[in-house]
Scaffold this active site. Structure first.
Site, mmCIF file in Angstrom:
data_model
loop_
_atom_site.group_PDB
_atom_site.id
_atom_site.type_symbol
_atom_site.label_atom_id
_atom_site.label_comp_id
_atom_site.label_asym_id
_atom_site.label_seq_id
_atom_site.Cartn_x
_atom_site.Cartn_y
_atom_site.Cartn_z
ATOM 1 N N SER A 125 16.840 -71.234 33.375
ATOM 2 C CA SER A 125 16.039 -70.427 32.457
ATOM 3 C C SER A 125 14.557 -70.552 32.781
ATOM 4 O O SER A 125 14.104 -71.597 33.260
ATOM 5 C CB SER A 125 16.289 -70.933 31.037
ATOM 6 N N ALA A 126 13.825 -69.515 32.451
ATOM 7 C CA ALA A 126 12.371 -69.546 32.627
ATOM 8 C C ALA A 126 11.718 -70.635 31.777
ATOM 9 O O ALA A 126 10.566 -70.996 32.018
ATOM 10 C CB ALA A 126 11.784 -68.190 32.255
ATOM 11 N N TYR A 150 17.222 -77.899 24.322
ATOM 12 C CA TYR A 150 17.944 -76.907 25.132
ATOM 13 C C TYR A 150 17.270 -76.743 26.493
ATOM 14 O O TYR A 150 17.910 -76.833 27.545
ATOM 15 C CB TYR A 150 17.981 -75.549 24.398
ATOM 16 N N LYS A 154 18.173 -77.769 30.804
ATOM 17 C CA LYS A 154 18.059 -76.936 32.017
ATOM 18 C C LYS A 154 17.227 -77.669 33.071
ATOM 19 O O LYS A 154 17.586 -77.680 34.248
ATOM 20 C CB LYS A 154 17.444 -75.575 31.686
#
Ligand code: UDP
Length: 336
Positions: A125-126, A150, A154
């Site tokens: 994710s960015a 979250y 990542k």
């Protein structure tokens, strides 16, 4: 043809990717514990493609069950979507997020190692660019922090895969850093349908459009952006799905680790998205301006050049396509 294990294949991005895989002649094998997806997604994939993917209702943390998946099927590569993904929830229950997202990835990687599978496409994710990088985000920027548990999962999993590749240089890990996927398959059969009140913008807009929620609250209009509302890089989920196919093709003859942004390269504000939704669907969405949401960055979008040069991938759908298809799905879902 290539057998591809798709974990989280009944979810929003996973299901769209399974459709594109089948359309391109791959054999997807879907693993999903259905903790945030419904089994009828598999029926819908069959309706759309005419082919039913092999499906296992399995949690990726269950090593024995994962071994069975790998011994039943000769798996050539893996796309790993399965994860908890609600930012706000991850702040409230961090242990569940770390346990689930990291344990499932470690278990999957260990079973891949047992079975000699060396191609891994990861759903990143960015958010890994953290709060301090200037935008547009480029893959060679430091991506070592995030703003929620979250997001940290990542960052950590990117690290785990990178360390694994250092130890196993014949392995290939592609870290796909998604920007903001929205929209639905053109059939209106697949889409983003979160349980409870949505946190993300497009699912929220869709519920308002369907009359299930009264109005949208735009979180802040005093940001240092052209119209004061936050800017994001929204991309069509079908474009995103196709990006995974390109990543698989690329990984087939490659070794090493590669982080790649999947975004359009354009920033769109919340207000612009609301207006695009109105225009695409001929309505006037009720909204109010509210206070800023904790943790939101004013603006960011992708530098999308690397995906273009390395994968030959580029987003093709317009913001209106995204809004039209999102509503097509939400409208059908609300009529049930
Ligand atoms: N947003 C909003 N109202 C909502 C949900 C989101 O104004 O009900 C805004 C949010 O402030 C952000 C953008 O929409 O600027 C995208 O938020 P989302 O949660 O979809 O994705 P994020 O970029 O936070 O991952």
């Amino acid at each position: 043809m290539m057998n591809v294990l798709v974990t989280g294949g009944a979810g929003y991005i996973g299901s769209h990717t399974v459709v594109e895989l089948i359309n391109a002649g791959y054999e997807p094998i879907v693993v999903d514990d259905l903790s945030n997806a419904k089994e009828d997604v598999i029926d819908r994939i069959e309706i759309i493609t005419g082919k039913r993917p092999v499906f296992y209702k399995v949690d990726c943390k269950d090593k024995e069950a994962m071994r069975k998946v790998f011994s039943d099927n000769k798996i050539d590569s893996v796309i790993h979507f399965a994860a908890y993904k609600a930012v706000g929830e991850s702040v409230r229950i961090p242990l569940e997020y770390y346990r689930n997202n990291i344990d499932s990835t470690l278990t999957l990687m260990e079973v891949m190692e047992e079975f000699g599978c060396k191609k891994f496409v990861f759903s990143s994710s960015a958010t890994v660019y953290g709060p301090n990088n200037p935008y547009p985000y480029k893959e060679d920027m430091k991506a070592i922090e995030s703003s929620s548990p979250y997001g940290w999962t990542k960052v950590m999993i990117e690290r785990i895969l990178t360390d694994y590749v250092t130890a196993h240089p014949d392995y290939c890990a592609i870290l796909l850093r998604y920007f903001n996927p929205i929209g639905s398959h053109e059939s209106g059969l697949l889409g983003d349908d979160p349980n409870g009140i949505p946190n993300n913008l497009m699912p929220y807009i869709s519920r308002v459009a369907a009359g299930q929620l009264e109005k949208l609250t735009i979180y802040g209009d005093d940001y240092p952006t052209p119209d004061g509302t936050c800017q994001r890089d929204y991309l069509h989920v079908v474009d995103l799905a196709i990006g995974h196919l390109k990543a698989l093709e690329y990984a087939e003859n490659k070794e090493g680790v590669e982080a790649i942004n999947l975004g359009t390269g354009n920033g769109v504000s919340v207000m612009e998205l609301v207006h695009a939704f109105d225009k695409a669907n001929d309505m006037e969405l009720p909204y109010v301006i509210g206070p800023r949401r904790d943790g939101d960055l004013p603006a960011f979008w992708a530098d999308a050049e690397k995906a273009k040069t390395l994968l030959g991938w580029e987003a093709t759908h317009s913001v209106e396509d995204m809004c039209r298809s999102a509503w097509k799905f939400a409208k059908k879902a609300s009529e049930k």
